[in-house]
Design a protein around this motif. Sequence first.
Motif, PDB file in Angstrom:
ATOM      1  N   TRP A 123       0.819  -1.222   0.000  1.00 37.95           N
ATOM      2  CA  TRP A 123       0.000   0.000   0.000  1.00 37.95           C
ATOM      3  C   TRP A 123       0.853   1.272   0.000  1.00 37.95           C
ATOM      4  CZ3 TRP A 123      -5.395   0.309   0.059  1.00 37.95           C
ATOM      5  CH2 TRP A 123      -6.066  -0.919   0.137  1.00 37.95           C
ATOM      6  N   GLY A 124       2.172   1.120  -0.132  1.00 31.31           N
ATOM      7  CA  GLY A 124       3.060   2.240   0.088  1.00 31.31           C
ATOM      8  C   GLY A 124       3.573   2.954  -1.131  1.00 31.31           C
ATOM      9  N   PHE A 125       4.894   3.135  -1.178  1.00 30.10           N
ATOM     10  CA  PHE A 125       5.532   3.990  -2.181  1.00 30.10           C
ATOM     11  C   PHE A 125       5.211   3.586  -3.616  1.00 30.10           C
ATOM     12  CE2 PHE A 125       9.187   4.520   1.092  1.00 30.10           C
ATOM     13  CZ  PHE A 125       8.424   5.436   1.800  1.00 30.10           C
ATOM     14  N   THR A 126       5.143   2.281  -3.883  1.00 33.12           N
ATOM     15  CA  THR A 126       4.985   1.831  -5.270  1.00 33.12           C
ATOM     16  C   THR A 126       3.641   2.265  -5.848  1.00 33.12           C
ATOM     17  OG1 THR A 126       6.316  -0.101  -4.681  1.00 33.12           O
ATOM     18  CG2 THR A 126       5.224  -0.127  -6.826  1.00 33.12           C
ATOM     19  N   ALA A 127       2.569   2.068  -5.093  1.00 36.19           N
ATOM     20  CA  ALA A 127       1.236   2.474  -5.570  1.00 36.19           C
ATOM     21  C   ALA A 127       1.225   3.961  -5.888  1.00 36.19           C
ATOM     22  CB  ALA A 127       0.191   2.160  -4.500  1.00 36.19           C
ATOM     23  N   TRP A 128       1.788   4.761  -4.982  1.00 34.20           N
ATOM     24  CA  TRP A 128       1.776   6.207  -5.180  1.00 34.20           C
ATOM     25  C   TRP A 128       2.752   6.642  -6.252  1.00 34.20           C
ATOM     26  CZ3 TRP A 128      -2.153   8.990  -3.714  1.00 34.20           C
ATOM     27  CH2 TRP A 128      -2.985   8.487  -2.700  1.00 34.20           C
ATOM     28  N   GLY A 132       1.997   9.008  -9.122  1.00 36.07           N
ATOM     29  CA  GLY A 132       2.860  10.182  -9.199  1.00 36.07           C
ATOM     30  C   GLY A 132       3.497  10.367 -10.558  1.00 36.07           C
ATOM     31  N   LEU A 133       3.839   9.267 -11.219  1.00 30.87           N
ATOM     32  CA  LEU A 133       4.447   9.366 -12.547  1.00 30.87           C
ATOM     33  C   LEU A 133       3.491  10.043 -13.523  1.00 30.87           C
ATOM     34  CD1 LEU A 133       6.959   8.525 -14.304  1.00 30.87           C
ATOM     35  CD2 LEU A 133       5.562   6.580 -15.034  1.00 30.87           C
ATOM     36  N   THR A 308      -6.302   8.690 -11.796  1.00 34.67           N
ATOM     37  CA  THR A 308      -5.890   9.261 -10.509  1.00 34.67           C
ATOM     38  C   THR A 308      -4.741  10.234 -10.712  1.00 34.67           C
ATOM     39  OG1 THR A 308      -6.494   7.163  -9.455  1.00 34.67           O
ATOM     40  CG2 THR A 308      -5.213   8.711  -8.145  1.00 34.67           C
ATOM     41  N   GLY A 309      -3.780   9.838 -11.560  1.00 32.14           N
ATOM     42  CA  GLY A 309      -2.647  10.707 -11.844  1.00 32.14           C
ATOM     43  C   GLY A 309      -3.072  12.005 -12.505  1.00 32.14           C
ATOM     44  N   ILE A 310      -4.009  11.916 -13.440  1.00 29.93           N
ATOM     45  CA  ILE A 310      -4.499  13.122 -14.126  1.00 29.93           C
ATOM     46  C   ILE A 310      -5.210  14.038 -13.135  1.00 29.93           C
ATOM     47  CG2 ILE A 310      -6.177  13.957 -15.822  1.00 29.93           C
ATOM     48  CD1 ILE A 310      -5.458  11.435 -17.485  1.00 29.93           C
ATOM     49  N   PHE A 311      -6.004  13.438 -12.249  1.00 32.22           N
ATOM     50  CA  PHE A 311      -6.697  14.257 -11.251  1.00 32.22           C
ATOM     51  C   PHE A 311      -5.701  14.942 -10.317  1.00 32.22           C
ATOM     52  CE2 PHE A 311      -8.772  14.828  -7.102  1.00 32.22           C
ATOM     53  CZ  PHE A 311      -9.790  15.689  -7.488  1.00 32.22           C
ATOM     54  N   LEU A 329       4.510  10.713  -2.726  1.00 25.46           N
ATOM     55  CA  LEU A 329       5.138   9.484  -2.241  1.00 25.46           C
ATOM     56  C   LEU A 329       5.076   9.348  -0.724  1.00 25.46           C
ATOM     57  CD1 LEU A 329       8.393   9.167  -4.400  1.00 25.46           C
ATOM     58  CD2 LEU A 329       6.438   7.621  -4.419  1.00 25.46           C
ATOM     59  N   ILE A 330       5.350  10.421  -0.001  1.00 23.01           N
ATOM     60  CA  ILE A 330       5.582  10.305   1.438  1.00 23.01           C
ATOM     61  C   ILE A 330       4.331  10.542   2.280  1.00 23.01           C
ATOM     62  CG2 ILE A 330       6.857  11.272   3.391  1.00 23.01           C
ATOM     63  CD1 ILE A 330       9.157  11.854   1.406  1.00 23.01           C
ATOM     64  N   ILE A 331       3.588  11.628   2.031  1.00 24.01           N
ATOM     65  CA  ILE A 331       2.476  11.980   2.928  1.00 24.01           C
ATOM     66  C   ILE A 331       1.414  10.880   2.997  1.00 24.01           C
ATOM     67  CG2 ILE A 331       0.617  13.624   3.392  1.00 24.01           C
ATOM     68  CD1 ILE A 331       2.379  15.820   2.194  1.00 24.01           C
ATOM     69  N   PRO A 332       0.835  10.453   1.860  1.00 27.18           N
ATOM     70  CA  PRO A 332      -0.196   9.410   1.960  1.00 27.18           C
ATOM     71  C   PRO A 332       0.360   8.066   2.414  1.00 27.18           C
ATOM     72  CG  PRO A 332       0.263   9.916  -0.341  1.00 27.18           C
ATOM     73  CD  PRO A 332       0.995  10.924   0.468  1.00 27.18           C
ATOM     74  N   SER A 333       1.604   7.747   2.049  1.00 24.99           N
ATOM     75  CA  SER A 333       2.197   6.472   2.470  1.00 24.99           C
ATOM     76  C   SER A 333       2.330   6.407   3.985  1.00 24.99           C
ATOM     77  CB  SER A 333       3.567   6.273   1.823  1.00 24.99           C
ATOM     78  OG  SER A 333       3.453   6.114   0.420  1.00 24.99           O
ATOM     79  N   MET A 334       2.870   7.468   4.587  1.00 22.43           N
ATOM     80  CA  MET A 334       3.053   7.479   6.041  1.00 22.43           C
ATOM     81  C   MET A 334       1.712   7.442   6.770  1.00 22.43           C
ATOM     82  SD  MET A 334       6.133   7.166   6.804  1.00 22.43           S
ATOM     83  CE  MET A 334       7.442   6.870   5.619  1.00 22.43           C
TER      84      MET A 334
END
Length: 482
Positions: A123-128, A132-133, A308-311, A329-334
């Motif tokens: 659920w962490g960095f990879t999903a975001w 993010g890309l 999601t990325g476009i939004f 990457l960081i805020i939602p992951s943490m």
Amino acid sequence: MGILSISTLVVFVATQATYNTIELASLWVRNYFGHFYLYLGLGCVLLLLGIAASPLGKIKLGKKNQKPEYTVWAWTAMLYSAGMGSGILLRAVQEPVYMRQNPPYPSGLPPEILSLEFTFYQWGFTAWAFYGLFAMIIGYYLFVRKKKVLISSTIENKITNKTARTSVDIMTVMTTVFGLVAAIGLGTTQIMGGINHISSSNFGLSATLFLTTIISTLALFSAWKGVNKGIQVLSKVNILITLAVLTFTFAQSDIPSVLRNFFSATLHYITDFIPLSLAYGSFDPGIDFLTEWTFYYWAFWLAWAPFTGIFIARISKGRSLRQLLLGVLIIPSMGTFFWFSVFGTSAFKLIEGWGKYNREFDGVFSSIFVFFGNYPYATFLNITTVILLIGFLVTSVDSAVFVLSMFSDKGKKDPSKKHRLIWSVFIFLAAIALILLGHAKPEVNVLIAAQKLLIITSLPFAFFMVFMAYLFLKELMGHQKH
């Protein structure tokens, strides 16, 4: 919409054959491209961190002196509501407990820490990073290069064939619609499961259709009002209620254990991130486990990444690439890590208190309600959870409707209300059709088939992302020279 309507007709006419085809195709994708997804996920995280740390991170999405359009609080609330939503509620207890009872691989770590670490991984960095890309690239072309809000805008300098570019946009629209319809169909079924659990009733098809109508109407209203007056307000309400539920549960928990597990699992996740991402050596859970869990998650995040990325790009005007990437990457992951630490650790303590585990938390739809049944104000908490599930589903749908409207309205970042209405009605009718089909064909798990369809449609995007990222890096290098 014509392609989507024909696809829907085929499913109605040949339901069983379609289901079998989807099942076989989704397994084929996961078996043969699952490891490619792993490499792509790791590559995305490293690429985003590299750009954020480099001088390229200073590039502003907009004019040089422009301030962010939304506060960090509003921005985070909207991106989180669109990108994760109800999943963290439904998996809050079920997934950490499953990982504790079924460790993905032998480890010297305490089972509680290993279970949380692997849950963080999924659920962490990879999903975001997938989200993010797309957000970074679309945001750059939208606010720096002044292009339209279309995926094809990212390749139009290199791909001159209009048909090829249009096919990319069609692929994006279809993937978004499939994801939305699956989310509404599955989400309403999950919510009805919660309502039935709370009320000890057995509401059926009519209630599910009524709930779908309410959710679709709320999503239309939110999308109709736009980002500022609709989506932003509802997202903030969702996050405030979520934080209230989290704070209550945290206060009722073994706080030292929660904090210890959170920091320990987070530290191990960060230090083990690369071997975890490659399923390398002792971190390899085996093909069956990967196929059932990680490959499925990666394909699901990929399928949701375009819209999601476009939004996220649409709401990131005025931020630098560094702020966008590190924020995503960081805020939602943490936040997610702390959420799972609170609920996972509290569930572990409950199981210890019971003395034995009889699979009370195995059900994805029921686990959170069973969990709250052991707390004060259980009924109030469960009703709040149902309201949250509805709220998160609405914010996922309204943001996606807004993005679809951008596509159909020639890439405008503020599409006309006519397009928002048309897409809302179309999505509503498609979701109703899916639920009715599932009821008419009980021998076929239609909702699960709709989810698995996302795995198939995500594969073209996985390859396209590599090409898109390559072109974008070349563009950035040219931008830096100027």
